[in-house]
Design a protein around this motif. Structure first.
Motif, short mmCIF file in Angstrom:
data_model
loop_
_atom_site.label_atom_id
_atom_site.label_comp_id
_atom_site.label_asym_id
_atom_site.label_seq_id
_atom_site.Cartn_x
_atom_site.Cartn_y
_atom_site.Cartn_z
N LEU A 36 -14.83 -1.07 -6.00
CA LEU A 36 -13.70 -0.35 -6.58
C LEU A 36 -12.37 -0.95 -6.15
N GLY A 37 -12.41 -1.80 -5.13
CA GLY A 37 -11.19 -2.43 -4.65
C GLY A 37 -10.30 -1.46 -3.89
N LEU A 38 -10.90 -0.50 -3.22
CA LEU A 38 -10.11 0.46 -2.46
C LEU A 38 -9.42 -0.25 -1.30
N PRO A 39 -8.14 0.00 -1.13
CA PRO A 39 -7.43 -0.61 0.00
C PRO A 39 -7.86 0.05 1.29
N CYS A 40 -7.67 -0.66 2.38
CA CYS A 40 -7.98 -0.11 3.69
C CYS A 40 -6.93 -0.59 4.68
N CYS A 41 -6.16 0.36 5.20
CA CYS A 41 -5.16 0.04 6.22
C CYS A 41 -5.83 0.06 7.58
N HIS A 42 -5.70 -1.04 8.30
CA HIS A 42 -6.23 -1.09 9.66
C HIS A 42 -5.12 -0.91 10.69
N PRO A 60 -9.87 8.82 6.67
CA PRO A 60 -10.92 7.99 7.27
C PRO A 60 -12.21 8.06 6.47
N ARG A 61 -12.85 6.91 6.32
CA ARG A 61 -14.11 6.81 5.59
C ARG A 61 -14.95 5.70 6.21
N TYR A 62 -16.11 5.47 5.65
CA TYR A 62 -17.02 4.45 6.14
C TYR A 62 -16.34 3.08 6.12
N ARG A 63 -16.30 2.43 7.24
CA ARG A 63 -15.70 1.11 7.44
C ARG A 63 -14.18 1.07 7.23
N CYS A 64 -13.57 2.23 7.20
CA CYS A 64 -12.12 2.30 7.08
C CYS A 64 -11.69 3.58 7.80
#
Length: 107
Positions: A36-42, A60-64
């Motif tokens: 889906l190309g969801l962004p993830c801020c680390h 927060p979600r899996y791997r993000c």
């Protein structure tokens, strides 16, 4: 004489396959988030962004795992700023109703 209940072969097969099915479903959820190309801020910043085009909340979600607000500003088209949810300027804008930040689709 006490009888011990036994499981049929089909039930044993079901019980043995269940962990495999669960593992596959977790892997599919992760790959669907990537597709889906969801962004993830680390990493997040507290700097105020002046010209806001849109805002989304990253829960927060899996791997993000980072809670953040994703801000897209008008000056830098498609530039995503990852803002700390504890930033006073952001909290103030949301509380006053000046900024609406619906959650990003999460998996």
């Amino acid at each position: 004489m006490k009888m011990c209940p036994t499981l049929s072969i089909s039930r044993w097969i079901f019980l043995l396959c269940l962990p495999v099915v669960m593992l596959v479903s977790v892997q599919k959820a992760h790959s669907s988030a990537q597709s889906l190309g969801l962004p993830c801020c680390h990493k997040v910043i507290t700097q105020e962004v002046k010209t806001i085009q849109s805002c989304f909340e990253q829960k927060p979600r899996y791997r993000c795992r980072q809670h953040a607000f994703l801000i897209i500003n008008k000056r830098h088209k498609n530039k995503i700023w990852c803002i700390d949810p504890n930033s006073e300027w952001l909290k103030d804008k949301i509380e006053k109703g000046e900024l609406k930040c619906p959650p990003v689709i999460s998996v």
